[in-house]
Structures are given as structure tokens and as C-alpha cells.
Design a protein around this motif. Structure first.
Motif, PDB file in Angstrom:
ATOM      1  N   TRP A   1     -37.294  -1.413  30.440  1.00 14.97           N
ATOM      2  CA  TRP A   1     -38.106  -0.510  29.623  1.00 14.97           C
ATOM      3  C   TRP A   1     -39.552  -0.476  30.075  1.00 14.97           C
ATOM      4  O   TRP A   1     -40.159   0.572  30.237  1.00 14.97           O
ATOM      5  CB  TRP A   1     -38.062  -0.938  28.142  1.00 14.97           C
ATOM      6  CG  TRP A   1     -36.882  -0.395  27.451  1.00 14.97           C
ATOM      7  CD1 TRP A   1     -35.746  -1.083  27.148  1.00 14.97           C
ATOM      8  CD2 TRP A   1     -36.685   0.934  26.986  1.00 14.97           C
ATOM      9  NE1 TRP A   1     -34.869  -0.240  26.531  1.00 14.97           N
ATOM     10  CE2 TRP A   1     -35.415   0.987  26.408  1.00 14.97           C
ATOM     11  CE3 TRP A   1     -37.473   2.089  27.000  1.00 14.97           C
ATOM     12  CZ2 TRP A   1     -34.897   2.148  25.858  1.00 14.97           C
ATOM     13  CZ3 TRP A   1     -36.950   3.235  26.449  1.00 14.97           C
ATOM     14  CH2 TRP A   1     -35.671   3.259  25.886  1.00 14.97           C
TER      15      TRP A   1
ATOM     16  N   PHE B   1     -34.731   8.614  29.288  1.00 12.24           N
ATOM     17  CA  PHE B   1     -34.687   7.701  28.148  1.00 12.24           C
ATOM     18  C   PHE B   1     -33.257   7.511  27.652  1.00 12.24           C
ATOM     19  O   PHE B   1     -32.862   6.423  27.253  1.00 12.24           O
ATOM     20  CB  PHE B   1     -35.540   8.250  26.998  1.00 12.24           C
ATOM     21  CG  PHE B   1     -36.939   7.743  27.035  1.00 12.24           C
ATOM     22  CD1 PHE B   1     -37.205   6.390  26.940  1.00 12.24           C
ATOM     23  CD2 PHE B   1     -38.004   8.605  27.181  1.00 12.24           C
ATOM     24  CE1 PHE B   1     -38.496   5.906  26.980  1.00 12.24           C
ATOM     25  CE2 PHE B   1     -39.304   8.133  27.226  1.00 12.24           C
ATOM     26  CZ  PHE B   1     -39.548   6.788  27.126  1.00 12.24           C
ATOM     27  N   GLN B   2     -32.494   8.617  27.687  1.00 11.21           N
ATOM     28  CA  GLN B   2     -31.107   8.519  27.244  1.00 11.21           C
ATOM     29  C   GLN B   2     -30.366   7.500  28.089  1.00 11.21           C
ATOM     30  O   GLN B   2     -29.544   6.742  27.591  1.00 11.21           O
ATOM     31  CB  GLN B   2     -30.411   9.880  27.341  1.00 11.21           C
ATOM     32  CG  GLN B   2     -30.854  10.887  26.299  1.00 11.21           C
ATOM     33  CD  GLN B   2     -32.094  11.659  26.716  1.00 11.21           C
ATOM     34  OE1 GLN B   2     -32.890  11.205  27.536  1.00 11.21           O
ATOM     35  NE2 GLN B   2     -32.274  12.829  26.130  1.00 11.21           N
TER      36      GLN B   2
ATOM     37  N   ASP C   1     -31.032   3.943  27.129  1.00 10.87           N
ATOM     38  CA  ASP C   1     -30.300   3.536  25.935  1.00 10.87           C
ATOM     39  C   ASP C   1     -29.043   2.743  26.274  1.00 10.87           C
ATOM     40  O   ASP C   1     -28.624   1.881  25.520  1.00 10.87           O
ATOM     41  CB  ASP C   1     -29.915   4.789  25.157  1.00 10.87           C
ATOM     42  CG  ASP C   1     -30.305   4.657  23.710  1.00 10.87           C
ATOM     43  OD1 ASP C   1     -31.237   3.893  23.443  1.00 10.87           O
ATOM     44  OD2 ASP C   1     -29.671   5.305  22.874  1.00 10.87           O
ATOM     45  N   TRP C   2     -28.446   3.036  27.421  1.00 10.17           N
ATOM     46  CA  TRP C   2     -27.191   2.360  27.765  1.00 10.17           C
ATOM     47  C   TRP C   2     -27.396   0.874  28.058  1.00 10.17           C
ATOM     48  O   TRP C   2     -26.447   0.090  27.976  1.00 10.17           O
ATOM     49  CB  TRP C   2     -26.525   3.058  28.950  1.00 10.17           C
ATOM     50  CG  TRP C   2     -26.041   4.404  28.550  1.00 10.17           C
ATOM     51  CD1 TRP C   2     -26.621   5.602  28.816  1.00 10.17           C
ATOM     52  CD2 TRP C   2     -24.886   4.698  27.747  1.00 10.17           C
ATOM     53  NE1 TRP C   2     -25.909   6.621  28.230  1.00 10.17           N
ATOM     54  CE2 TRP C   2     -24.843   6.094  27.578  1.00 10.17           C
ATOM     55  CE3 TRP C   2     -23.896   3.922  27.153  1.00 10.17           C
ATOM     56  CZ2 TRP C   2     -23.846   6.731  26.833  1.00 10.17           C
ATOM     57  CZ3 TRP C   2     -22.903   4.552  26.424  1.00 10.17           C
ATOM     58  CH2 TRP C   2     -22.889   5.933  26.271  1.00 10.17           C
TER      59      TRP C   2
ATOM     60  N   ASN D   1     -29.189  -1.185  26.230  1.00 11.31           N
ATOM     61  CA  ASN D   1     -28.950  -1.864  24.950  1.00 11.31           C
ATOM     62  C   ASN D   1     -27.467  -1.910  24.629  1.00 11.31           C
ATOM     63  O   ASN D   1     -26.976  -2.851  24.002  1.00 11.31           O
ATOM     64  CB  ASN D   1     -29.652  -1.126  23.808  1.00 11.31           C
ATOM     65  CG  ASN D   1     -31.148  -1.196  23.958  1.00 11.31           C
ATOM     66  OD1 ASN D   1     -31.658  -2.013  24.729  1.00 11.31           O
ATOM     67  ND2 ASN D   1     -31.841  -0.341  23.258  1.00 11.31           N
ATOM     68  N   PHE D   2     -26.798  -0.856  25.051  1.00 16.07           N
ATOM     69  CA  PHE D   2     -25.373  -0.760  24.732  1.00 16.07           C
ATOM     70  C   PHE D   2     -24.571  -1.884  25.400  1.00 16.07           C
ATOM     71  O   PHE D   2     -23.528  -2.289  24.909  1.00 16.07           O
ATOM     72  CB  PHE D   2     -24.860   0.614  25.186  1.00 16.07           C
ATOM     73  CG  PHE D   2     -23.578   1.006  24.556  1.00 16.07           C
ATOM     74  CD1 PHE D   2     -23.557   1.364  23.224  1.00 16.07           C
ATOM     75  CD2 PHE D   2     -22.398   1.002  25.267  1.00 16.07           C
ATOM     76  CE1 PHE D   2     -22.374   1.722  22.616  1.00 16.07           C
ATOM     77  CE2 PHE D   2     -21.211   1.358  24.669  1.00 16.07           C
ATOM     78  CZ  PHE D   2     -21.193   1.722  23.337  1.00 16.07           C
TER      79      PHE D   2
ATOM     80  N   TRP E   1     -29.111  13.403  22.923  1.00 20.46           N
ATOM     81  CA  TRP E   1     -28.766  12.009  22.636  1.00 20.46           C
ATOM     82  C   TRP E   1     -27.343  11.884  22.111  1.00 20.46           C
ATOM     83  O   TRP E   1     -26.904  10.797  21.742  1.00 20.46           O
ATOM     84  CB  TRP E   1     -29.733  11.432  21.588  1.00 20.46           C
ATOM     85  CG  TRP E   1     -31.123  11.399  22.059  1.00 20.46           C
ATOM     86  CD1 TRP E   1     -32.070  12.377  21.932  1.00 20.46           C
ATOM     87  CD2 TRP E   1     -31.762  10.333  22.759  1.00 20.46           C
ATOM     88  NE1 TRP E   1     -33.238  11.979  22.515  1.00 20.46           N
ATOM     89  CE2 TRP E   1     -33.081  10.726  23.025  1.00 20.46           C
ATOM     90  CE3 TRP E   1     -31.338   9.072  23.190  1.00 20.46           C
ATOM     91  CZ2 TRP E   1     -33.979   9.920  23.702  1.00 20.46           C
ATOM     92  CZ3 TRP E   1     -32.250   8.271  23.853  1.00 20.46           C
ATOM     93  CH2 TRP E   1     -33.549   8.700  24.109  1.00 20.46           C
TER      94      TRP E   1
ATOM     95  N   SER F   1     -24.993   9.109  23.453  1.00 26.59           N
ATOM     96  CA  SER F   1     -25.319   7.727  23.118  1.00 26.59           C
ATOM     97  C   SER F   1     -25.260   7.496  21.607  1.00 26.59           C
ATOM     98  O   SER F   1     -24.885   6.410  21.162  1.00 26.59           O
ATOM     99  CB  SER F   1     -26.653   7.302  23.725  1.00 26.59           C
ATOM    100  OG  SER F   1     -27.708   8.019  23.163  1.00 26.59           O
TER     101      SER F   1
ATOM    102  N   TYR G   1     -22.852   4.655  20.100  1.00 29.16           N
ATOM    103  CA  TYR G   1     -23.358   3.625  19.201  1.00 29.16           C
ATOM    104  C   TYR G   1     -22.632   3.623  17.877  1.00 29.16           C
ATOM    105  O   TYR G   1     -22.325   2.563  17.328  1.00 29.16           O
ATOM    106  CB  TYR G   1     -24.858   3.833  18.944  1.00 29.16           C
ATOM    107  CG  TYR G   1     -25.713   2.990  19.831  1.00 29.16           C
ATOM    108  CD1 TYR G   1     -25.958   1.650  19.521  1.00 29.16           C
ATOM    109  CD2 TYR G   1     -26.264   3.502  20.993  1.00 29.16           C
ATOM    110  CE1 TYR G   1     -26.733   0.867  20.345  1.00 29.16           C
ATOM    111  CE2 TYR G   1     -27.036   2.730  21.829  1.00 29.16           C
ATOM    112  CZ  TYR G   1     -27.274   1.408  21.502  1.00 29.16           C
ATOM    113  OH  TYR G   1     -28.036   0.636  22.317  1.00 29.16           O
TER     114      TYR G   1
ATOM    115  N   SER H   1     -31.370   2.529  12.007  1.00 29.45           N
ATOM    116  CA  SER H   1     -31.550   3.775  12.745  1.00 29.45           C
ATOM    117  C   SER H   1     -32.637   4.617  12.081  1.00 29.45           C
ATOM    118  O   SER H   1     -33.357   5.337  12.776  1.00 29.45           O
ATOM    119  CB  SER H   1     -30.241   4.534  12.938  1.00 29.45           C
ATOM    120  OG  SER H   1     -29.680   4.847  11.725  1.00 29.45           O
TER     121      SER H   1
ATOM    122  N   GLY I   1     -35.986   3.659  13.618  1.00 30.07           N
ATOM    123  CA  GLY I   1     -36.273   4.337  14.882  1.00 30.07           C
ATOM    124  C   GLY I   1     -36.584   5.805  14.678  1.00 30.07           C
ATOM    125  O   GLY I   1     -37.558   6.328  15.219  1.00 30.07           O
TER     126      GLY I   1
END
Lengths: 284, 285
Positions: free
Chosen positions: A111, A198-199, A202-203, A205-206, B45, B48, B52, B101, B104
Motif C-alpha cells: 500500500w 486500488f481494486q 484490495d486482493w 487483503n483478501f 469494485w 472485490s 469479500y 464496511s 470505510g
């Protein structure tokens, strides 16, 4: 200001000398001046909000208070790495330290790098100077590890204050958690170099969330069927958790060496990946 | 030159609205127009968010509800009002995911709206009023939280961890808690002029403690008294207790259930009013 100006000439000379010194297979990547990146980082840290710095240390402590104390009163004693009975707080504390080493290293090398690269445009400026991408990478990794060292020391002190340290070997948890962080950080930058948005970030964290939950952090591996155990044992965090748990309890053996070896291999592979991707990462 | 296409009889040619008609539509549906704009942004998004909403419940229910439960159940006489540990923590997990969530979604997009991308200023130049922009943001975020929360609850049901027929109502109480935490937060973020790491602080000093000290993984009474107050003021604790009452008939005094609900509604209502007022002020600057 005036001191900086008078130093300009000699600084230019030494920069020229460093560029001239760029030789060998890393010549194009490295000017041997990672310490400038480090000095810049420390200077920047001094001017940021100290609470932001402190906050990285607070998170594992909160987990220890909540899960160790609150849940611990329900769980009671559990079996430690040497077969001895230890309190639940003593059981999860090293795991929380390993997790925070992982989180810190991953955050800083993904990040943070992503943001500085795409938004703050920090590295662009650096690369206009005599610095090469490897200087930047080494400097950034060193800074991340320094922070990890400070946090790990703080957390170990909290553990001692809560009476969770029973062996002098527990002191080794501090260098060991820096070692764990190095393993993750060496990979992180290489992975960031593949991510565009950014998307995509996110992975990361996944992947981290299940690794945190499943790596024998809060309960022993024996809960799982054997096949699942093998998968967890292939993941890096499990080795970190076990390594710190064994050091924390002062029970070391061949297993400890195995966990260390895992991180040595991981770090080497990570550095190879990151070095090969450095141009892609920093030079666009 | 080619022959012009004949226009079929029934095709309606769109007629531009008169200014009066536009104004009426803007007044009536403005919030929804802005919500639609937010939804279109969320499309990026979608993958994702979907991953999630399915991955996180599976991970937590397996890890905590089965893995951790094996330790908890083997060493204590049942402390969880007669239900399994998994059933006990499921409503807490549903509520905490909704609240996290919200944390955020009421920080970063709000900052993006006022500063980073100035998304609010385009609609502000249209007939929409700032209150509608605030409401549109809230509506879209509420739905964006409600749907994954419902998915979470469905997965809980598949794990057979919600025995009561009233359990589905906990989707609403969890989403309400997300609002009672998120809306005051949104109002605060709307006052921020610069980004100096406040969001990381909110995550670490407010959201994480709420998650850990709201009776999520153990009854609040297990904590030392000097930590219990966090639960009492935490929307998450109130939502968790409500969720437990709804999903497995947690034994609790009726007045306490009412207190939970009133507390959540009051906080959400306060945030709803406050955020609109602050948006109006900020956008007028």
C-alpha cells in the motif's frame, strides 16, 4: 539553508563519483546510496503525526487484551509448543506478534509503495537523482524493518509486563519478527509491481485475512483434517507463528531451524522477484 | 446521398424537459440521482465487494465458529446461553462486518467527494442541493452494506447458526448499527480540510477496539470492568446483543432490548441530521 547550499558542490561531486562507480550486474539499478532514502524516510517520519506511528503498535496489544484476557478466561489453559500447559494469552501473544510483523511489512511494501508511487510521486523525484531503483527498494525495506523492530520491542515489553514471558529466549522474538517481516517485505514490492489499481490492491487483503485466521493463530492446527493442515503448513505465516511461539516458550529444536530456513528461502526468492521487477515498479 | 431512414410510427422522439419539469424532478428524485451516480462508481469494485461478501463470512465462520470453538467448547461448561459458540458469535460477526464496511465507506468516498476527486462539486453545480448529495451518499452506502449483510446472514443460515425464525431481522439491525456508527463519522469527515492520517487512526483507535471489545467473541461481562464501558457506548455491542436476541432468543430483559434499539436509532438519526447540515455548510464555502 546556507549550509545546504555550500554543501551542494561536494554533494554533486560525490554523486558523480557514485554514478561512475555503478558497475557489475546491479550497476544500472544501484548507486550504493540507499542511506539517503533512509535519511529522507526518517526525516519524513519526524514530521508526521506521532499518533500514526504509535497506532501500529497498539493493534496487537488490543488483540492481546481482548482475545487473551476476555476470551482467555473462557478458554483456560492450552497446550504450548513443548507440551506444557500455558495460559491462552501466552499462547496467542507470539502469534499476534508474527501477524503484526506480517501486516506491517506487507502494508509498507504494498500500500505504502503503491501510494508513494502513484499519488505522492515520491520515487519519480528520487529516480531523477543519481539514485537507482535498488537504492529506493533497499531504503524502503530498511525503513519498514526499523519500524517493525520498534513495534516488536514494544510488544515484547507488553508481554513481559503481563507476565507472559517465561524464558530468556523470548528476547529472540524481536530479531525473529524482524526476520519474518523481511521475508514478507521482500515479496511485497515484487507483487505491487504487478498491480495497477486500488481494486487490485484490495486482493492483497483478501489473501492476508484467511492467512491470519487460519495459521494456528488462535487455536492449534490439530483442529483441521490432515489435508488442510498441509496447506496451512505451506503458508508463510504459520511458520512465523510457530517460530515465535517456540522462542516465546523457550522450546527450540529442529522445527525452529526449519521455520527459519523457510524464511531464508522466501526472502531469497522474494528479493529475486523484486529485483527483477524493479524497473517495472519504479521506472515508468 | 443515401435515402434517409424512415422513422417508424411508434418510435417516441425524446423531448427535452422544460426547466420547470427538470426542477420538479431534481427536487423529487435528486437524492436518488446522486445515489445512482455512487452506484455506478461502485461498479468498479463489484468483483472485490462480491468476493469479500462471500469470502469473509466463510473465513470467519470456519476459523472462529469451528476452529476456535473447538478450544472454547472443550474447556468450559457452556457459557453461551445454551447455544453453540458458532451460533453465539454469528450475529456479532454479521454486525461487525456491516459496521466495518461502513467505517470505510463513510470515510474515503466522503474525502474523495470534497477533496481528492471533488466528486460532490459536479452535482452541486446542478439543481441538486447539498442535503440531497448527503442523502444520496447515505442511500447508496446503506444499500451497499445491506446486501452483503444479507449474504452474510444467508451463509450463517447455511452453517445452521441462526435457529430462530426472526433471525433475518438481524440483517436490518446490523445495517442500522452500520448507520449509527457511519453517519456521525461521515459528518466528521465532511468537516476535514486535510488528510493527515486521521483515517488510519479511526481504524486503529476506534474501529478495531469496537470490534474487539463489543462482546463479539465472548460475553462483555468476561472483560474487566474498566474495559466494559467500551461496549456500552459501542453501537456494535448494541447491535450484537439485538442480533443475538433475534437469531437465537438470547435471554435478555425486554427493556434492555428496547434500549439497544433506541440507542442505535438515536445515533443514526443524529448523524443523518448532522451530516446534511455539515454538507450544506461545506458545499456553500
Amino acid at each position: 539553508m546556507s549550509a545546504a547550499l555550500s554543501g551542494t558542490e561536494s554533494a554533486a561531486d560525490s554523486a558523480a563519483a557514485r554514478v561512475a562507480n555503478r558497475r557489475g550486474s546491479f550497476g544500472a539499478l544501484y548507486s550504493g546510496n540507499a542511506r539517503s532514502v533512509i535519511a529522507r524516510g526518517l526525516l519524513a517520519t519526524r514530521s508526521t503525526n506521532w499518533l500514526v506511528m504509535l497506532s501500529g503498535f497498539v493493534e496487537p496489544v488490543l488483540y492481546l487484551l481482548s482475545m487473551g484476557v476476555g476470551l482467555g478466561s473462557l478458554v483456560g489453559a492450552v497446550t504450548g509448543p513443548g507440551g506444557q500447559q500455558i495460559s491462552y494469552a501466552a499462547y496467542i501473544a507470539p502469534a499476534l506478534l508474527a501477524t503484526s510483523a506480517m501486516n506491517g511489512a506487507v502494508y509498507d511494501s504494498t500500500w505504502n509503495v503503491f501510494f508513494k508511487m502513484n499519488f505522492a510521486k515520491l520515487y519519480q523525484g528520487m529516480l531523477y537523482t543519481s539514485l537507482g531503483p535498488l537504492d529506493v527498494a533497499l531504503g524502503e525495506i530498511f525503513l519498514a524493518l526499523l519500524r517493525g523492530f520498534v513495534y516488536a520491542t514494544g510488544f515484547t515489553i507488553v508481554m513481559a509486563a503481563m507476565g507472559l514471558v517465561t524464558s530468556p529466549l523470548a528476547l529472540l522474538m524481536v530479531p525473529a519478527s524482524v526476520f519474518i517481516a523481511f521475508g514478507f517485505a521482500s515479496f511485497g514490492m515484487g507483487i505491487t509491481s504487478f498491480i495497477k489499481s486500488f481494486q487490485g490492491m484490495d486482493w492483497i487483503n483478501f489473501v492476508m485475512l484467511p492467512m491470519f485466521l487460519f495459521s494456528a493463530t488462535f487455536y492449534p492446527l490439530s483442529v483441521y483434517p490432515e489435508a488442510v493442515q498441509w496447506i496451512i503448513q505451506a503458508l508463510p505465516l504459520w511458520h512465523g507463528v510457530e517460530l515465535l511461539r517456540e522462542l516465546g516458550a523457550g522450546v527450540i529444536g529442529w522445527g525452529t531451524a526449519g521455520h527459519l530456513l523457510y524464511y531464508v528461502v522466501m526472502t531469497v526468492l522474494g528479493l529475486i522477484l523484486t529485483t527483477s521487477r524493479l524497473r517495472k515498479l519504479f521506472l515508468k | 446521398m443515401t435515402e434517409p431512414h424512415p422513422i417508424p410510427e411508434r418510435t417516441k422522439i425524446p423531448v427535452p424537459l422544460t426547466p420547470e419539469q427538470s426542477a420538479v424532478k431534481a427536487v423529487r428524485f435528486g437524492s436518488w440521482y446522486f445515489a445512482e451516480h455512487m452506484f455506478r462508481q461502485m461498479r468498479n469494485w463489484l468483483v472485490s465487494i462480491a468476493a469479500y461478501s462471500i469470502g469473509s463470512p466463510l473465513a470467519y465462520l470456519f476459523a472462529m465458529g469451528i476452529g476456535l470453538a473447538s478450544l472454547v467448547n472443550s474447556s468450559t461448561s457452556n457459557q453461551f446461553s445454551g447455544v453453540s459458540y458458532q451460533t453465539f458469535i454469528a450475529p456479532a460477526l454479521v454486525a461487525s462486518t456491516a459496521l466495518m464496511s461502513a467505517a470505510g465507506d463513510f470515510m474515503f468516498p466522503v474525502m474523495a467527494g470534497f477533496r481528492w476527486r471533488r466528486i460532490y462539486y459536479g452535482p452541486h453545480a446542478s439543481p441538486l442541493v447539498p442535503e440531497q448529495i448527503a442523502k444520496g451518499h447515505i442511500i447508496s452506502t446503506f444499500i451497499r452494506i445491506l446486501l452483503p449483510t444479507a449474504v452474510y446472514y444467508l451463509i450463517v443460515v447455511l452453517f445452521q447458526a441462526a435457529p430462530s425464525p426472526w433471525g433475518w431481522l438481524s440483517v436490518l439491525t446490523a445495517s442500522l448499527a452500520a448507520m449509527s456508527f457511519g453517519l456521525p463519522l461521515m459528518a466528521w469527515v465532511a468537516t476535514l480540510k486535510t488528510d493527515a492520517g486521521q483515517f488510519a487512526m479511526v481504524q486503529r483507535f476506534i474501529v478495531t477496539p469496537l470490534f474487539l471489545f463489543s462482546g463479539t467473541f465472548f460475553p462483555l461481562s468476561q472483560l474487566p470492568v474498566f474495559l466494559q464501558w467500551i461496549g456500552w457506548i459501542s453501537p456494535l455491542w448494541h447491535a450484537t446483543e439485538l442480533g443475538r436476541v433475534l437469531s437465537f432468543g438470547y435471554p435478555e430483559a425486554a427493556w434492555l432490548t428496547v434500549v439497544h434499539l433506541v440507542y442505535l436509532l438515536a445515533l443514526a438519526g443524529f448523524g443523518w441530521r448532522l451530516s446534511q447540515r455539515i454538507y450544506a455548510k461545506r458545499l456553500a464555502e
